[in-house]
Enzyme design. Structure first.
Site, PDB file in Angstrom:
ATOM      1  N   GLU A   1      -4.917  -4.475  -1.311  1.00 14.98           N
ATOM      2  CA  GLU A   1      -5.443  -6.030  -0.784  1.00 14.98           C
ATOM      3  C   GLU A   1      -6.722  -7.019  -1.261  1.00 14.98           C
ATOM      4  OE1 GLU A   1      -5.791  -2.682   0.541  1.00 14.98           O
ATOM      5  OE2 GLU A   1      -4.591  -2.500   2.729  1.00 14.98           O
TER       6      GLU A   1
ATOM      7  N   LYS B   1     -16.936  14.328  10.101  1.00 16.67           N
ATOM      8  CA  LYS B   1     -17.864  14.595  10.867  1.00 16.67           C
ATOM      9  C   LYS B   1     -18.745  15.822  11.659  1.00 16.67           C
ATOM     10  CE  LYS B   1     -14.921  10.455  11.995  1.00 16.67           C
ATOM     11  NZ  LYS B   1     -14.206  10.729  11.074  1.00 16.67           N
TER      12      LYS B   1
ATOM     13  N   TRP C   1     -22.474  12.648   8.896  1.00 17.05           N
ATOM     14  CA  TRP C   1     -21.251  12.792   8.388  1.00 17.05           C
ATOM     15  C   TRP C   1     -21.467  13.475   6.724  1.00 17.05           C
ATOM     16  CZ3 TRP C   1     -19.953   6.860   8.196  1.00 17.05           C
ATOM     17  CH2 TRP C   1     -19.041   5.851   9.797  1.00 17.05           C
TER      18      TRP C   1
ATOM     19  N   THR D   1       0.745  -1.080   0.165  1.00 18.48           N
ATOM     20  CA  THR D   1      -0.287   0.387   0.006  1.00 18.48           C
ATOM     21  C   THR D   1       0.689   1.176   0.163  1.00 18.48           C
ATOM     22  OG1 THR D   1       0.047   0.237   2.468  1.00 18.48           O
ATOM     23  CG2 THR D   1      -1.678  -0.983   1.429  1.00 18.48           C
TER      24      THR D   1
HETATM   25  P1  ADP Z   1      -3.752   3.364  -1.486  1.00 21.53           P
HETATM   26  O1  ADP Z   1      -4.672   2.548   0.632  1.00 21.53           O
HETATM   27  O2  ADP Z   1      -2.165   3.690  -0.839  1.00 21.53           O
HETATM   28  O3  ADP Z   1      -4.471   5.027  -2.416  1.00 21.53           O
HETATM   29  P2  ADP Z   1      -5.087   1.521  -2.784  1.00 21.53           P
HETATM   30  O4  ADP Z   1      -4.749   2.163  -4.505  1.00 21.53           O
HETATM   31  O5  ADP Z   1      -5.226   0.779  -2.291  1.00 21.53           O
HETATM   32  O6  ADP Z   1      -3.547   2.195  -2.375  1.00 21.53           O
HETATM   33  O7  ADP Z   1      -5.946   2.476  -2.443  1.00 21.53           O
HETATM   34  C1  ADP Z   1      -7.686   2.012  -1.791  1.00 21.53           C
HETATM   35  C2  ADP Z   1      -8.439   2.861  -1.432  1.00 21.53           C
HETATM   36  O8  ADP Z   1      -8.709   3.313  -2.757  1.00 21.53           O
HETATM   37  C3  ADP Z   1      -9.523   2.418  -1.301  1.00 21.53           C
HETATM   38  O9  ADP Z   1     -10.061   1.297  -0.205  1.00 21.53           O
HETATM   39  C4  ADP Z   1     -10.732   3.043  -1.833  1.00 21.53           C
HETATM   40  O10 ADP Z   1     -10.206   4.327  -0.465  1.00 21.53           O
HETATM   41  C5  ADP Z   1     -10.294   4.591  -2.823  1.00 21.53           C
HETATM   42  N1  ADP Z   1     -10.944   3.857  -4.251  1.00 21.53           N
HETATM   43  C6  ADP Z   1     -10.762   2.777  -4.907  1.00 21.53           C
HETATM   44  N2  ADP Z   1     -11.369   2.665  -5.653  1.00 21.53           N
HETATM   45  C7  ADP Z   1     -12.041   3.824  -5.695  1.00 21.53           C
HETATM   46  C8  ADP Z   1     -13.786   3.757  -5.779  1.00 21.53           C
HETATM   47  N3  ADP Z   1     -14.417   4.024  -6.892  1.00 21.53           N
HETATM   48  N4  ADP Z   1     -14.491   5.333  -5.505  1.00 21.53           N
HETATM   49  C9  ADP Z   1     -14.140   5.551  -4.349  1.00 21.53           C
HETATM   50  N5  ADP Z   1     -12.109   5.349  -4.104  1.00 21.53           N
HETATM   51  C10 ADP Z   1     -12.168   4.299  -4.168  1.00 21.53           C
END
Ligand code: ADP
Length: 535
Positions: free
Chosen positions: A329, A435, A440, A184
């Site tokens: 993940e 918040k 929210w 990540t």
């Molecule tokens: P990082 O946390 O470093 O950005 P990731 O690429 O694993 O790495 O990010 C995953 C996160 O990206 C998800 O938990 C979510 O918060 C966000 N995310 C991914 N796809 C979407 C989407 N289509 N809409 C909104 N948020 C998204």
């Protein structure tokens, strides 16, 4: 009683060999710095076999690992298969992470050999003194291209290819063998590793590439914009040989003009990437009166795409947006929007703005802070949890991180609602939600609304502390043309509840983006903390 089917382990080597046997002449194009290479799945597979056999000779195989710090190229593509096909694990390190985090991910994984390219060699020279276990570098470059370097023990990748066996036969492996490792981006604490296995990776590509996902076939040409180091390259290295789609790898360059040229010249049909890339492409095309060639869909992932962008692509160019949700993940996508072609335009847009439904092999639910299930009523927000054949069961060498519930679902850190028909709506990342007075406010929904103003190129919303309401939204805008705060408030008042309206608005030339091109709200928060950005 067991059935009488044959045992056919789902291995990445079988994906490559499928491509070579069935789509042998489909192009694999790599355009990198001064080098343009055109292979096809037959020739790329022969090179990957040569590489696999050479790597075996060097001692790689089950229980071993190596890393790559490289951009998307045919060599990196071959490495995905050469390394994993013999049972070893490839850690695709992310060159866009801050140097300290790159070192952390490599040291934490603890391997000896790192594959690099001409565009990362300088970076690696700087990192080398801090790389505790790496002793050997393999330069993925044309023959004889080794520049003067301070790195010692550098092997030329092309020599491994040259010395390898093009008829090498991939070994049989257990499909649960680990193959790839991604971290990540560590916006909160140290990066965490997701260790994928062959089975999950193959099933993820099969399901996300199929009809209700990317809808891939041998009619397609994919532009590999997302780095192969992010979320398993969004499954793109596997899509090509699996579905017989042409694959175009643009190297390090990600500027709009370059990508547009490739889209047109290479007949790209599917453009994947984070929304920022496609927003710039939209402006580029509009300003110059250009079209996106044969491209008929974009795949938007990683963060929510603004509705205005989805709308403009559909109306101006007939380009549909496939929108997916996923995280490191979950290997790549876990849910995807699919708007059947029979849907009227407005309804199709509504579908495309959501990240859709789980693909087969993946399931979603929402829960309260004690993992108690919440209803799928389209209104109740809760913590999103995910389960499936390609979701992580834990983090690499971090057993102390408790991320999976007692009944096997992974807590994602996202807040979402789920409709009765299982359509997912991401409200926000739990840490970004505002918040306000016990209620929210979704920063993502506010950003989306702001972007629907024609004068807004990009928008970010973060929480600022408030004595009475606890937190209130602060809107930061990159203007496309001149616009006042009052104008924006009037525009927003027509789109969001009154109590959501930002307490303050700032205008900036540029917003910070993280290592995968997403808005970096942690940096915005730092700017506010340091007084560089004043609400
Ligand atoms: P990082 O946390 O470093 O950005 P990731 O690429 O694993 O790495 O990010 C995953 C996160 O990206 C998800 O938990 C979510 O918060 C966000 N995310 C991914 N796809 C979407 C989407 N289509 N809409 C909104 N948020 C998204």
């Amino acid at each position: 009683m067991f059935g009488l089917n044959q045992d056919f382990p789902l291995l990445l080597s079988s994906v490559l060999e499928h491509g070579a046997a069935n789509f042998g002449d489909v192009p694999v194009v790599s355009v990198n710095r001064d080098e343009a290479v055109r292979l096809n799945y037959a020739t790329a597979a022969a090179r990957a076999r040569r590489l696999g056999s050479s790597l075996r000779r060097l001692g790689f195989g089950p229980e071993t690992m190596a890393g790559s710090l490289a951009w998307n190229s045919h060599r990196h593509f071959e490495l995905f298969y050469g390394m994993t096909g013999i049972g070893a694990v490839l850690h695709t390190a992310n060159p866009r992470l801050p140097p300290a985090q790159i070192c952390y991910t490599i040291n934490f994984s603890g391997y000896r050999t790192l594959f690099i390219d001409l565009d990362t060699i300088e970076l690696v020279e700087g990192l080398a003194p801090r790389l505790e276990t790496v002793r050997q570098y393999v330069l993925m470059a044309p023959p004889g291209a080794l520049p003067d370097t301070t790195l010692t023990d550098v092997i030329c990748y092309e020599e491994l290819i040259e010395a390898g066996d093009p008829d090498f036969v991939w070994p049989d492996l257990d499909e649960r063998t680990a193959c790839l490792l991604c971290f990540t981006s560590g916006t909160t604490g140290d990066p965490k590793g997701a260790l994928y296995n062959h089975r999950g990776t193959v099933l993820n590509a099969m399901s996300t590439g199929a009809g209700n996902g990317w809808g891939l076939s041998a009619n397609d040409a994919i532009l590999a914009v997302p780095g192969f180091f992010h979320c398993n390259g969004w499954a793109i290295p596997f899509f090509g040989p699996m579905f017989g789609a042409k694959l175009v790898m643009p190297g390090r360059r990600a500027d709009t003009e370059w990508l547009h040229r490739l889209i047109v010249e290479e007949g790209i049909t599917v453009g994947p990437g984070v929304p920022t890339i496609w927003l710039s492409m939209l402006d580029h095309c509009r300003e110059r009166g250009l079209s996106p060639g044969r491209m008929n869909r974009i795949f938007s992932g990683g963060t929510a795409p603004p509705l205005a962008m989805i709308e403009a692509y559909l109306r101006d160019f007939g380009v549909r947006t496939i929108h997916g949700w996923g995280m490191t993940e979950t290997t790549s996508g876990a849910t995807m929007s699919f708007a059947p072609s029979s849907l009227p335009e407005q309804e199709a847009l509504e579908v495309m703005r959501t990240p859709g439904k789980p693909l087969f092999g993946s399931a979603i639910r929402i829960a309260d802070d004690n993992d108690g299930l919440l209803p799928r009523d389209g209104a109740t927000p809760g913590n999103l949890q995910v389960r499936g054949a390609w979701s992580a069961a834990g983090y690499f060498r971090r057993p102390e991180i408790d991320t999976v519930t007692a009944d096997g679902w992974m807590r994602t850190g996202d807040v979402a609602t789920i409709d009765p028909d299982n359509t997912l709506h991401i409200v926000d990342r739990a840490k970004d939600v505002i918040k306000s007075g016990g209620e929210w406010i979704s920063s993502q929904a506010l950003e989306d609304a702001a972007c629907r103003h024609l004068a807004v190129a990009e928008a970010a919303v973060v929480a600022i502390p408030h004595p009475r309401w606890q937190e209130r939204p602060f809107l930061i805008v990159v203007p496309r043309t001149e616009v006042s705060a009052e104008d924006l408030l009037t525009h927003l008042a027509g789109l969001v509840p009154k109590w959501w309206l930002p307490d303050s608005i700032a205008f900036v030339k540029e917003l910070p983006h993280g290592p995968t091109g997403k808005l970096a709200k942690n940096i915005l928060r730092d700017w506010i903390g340091q007084g560089k950005l004043i609400p």
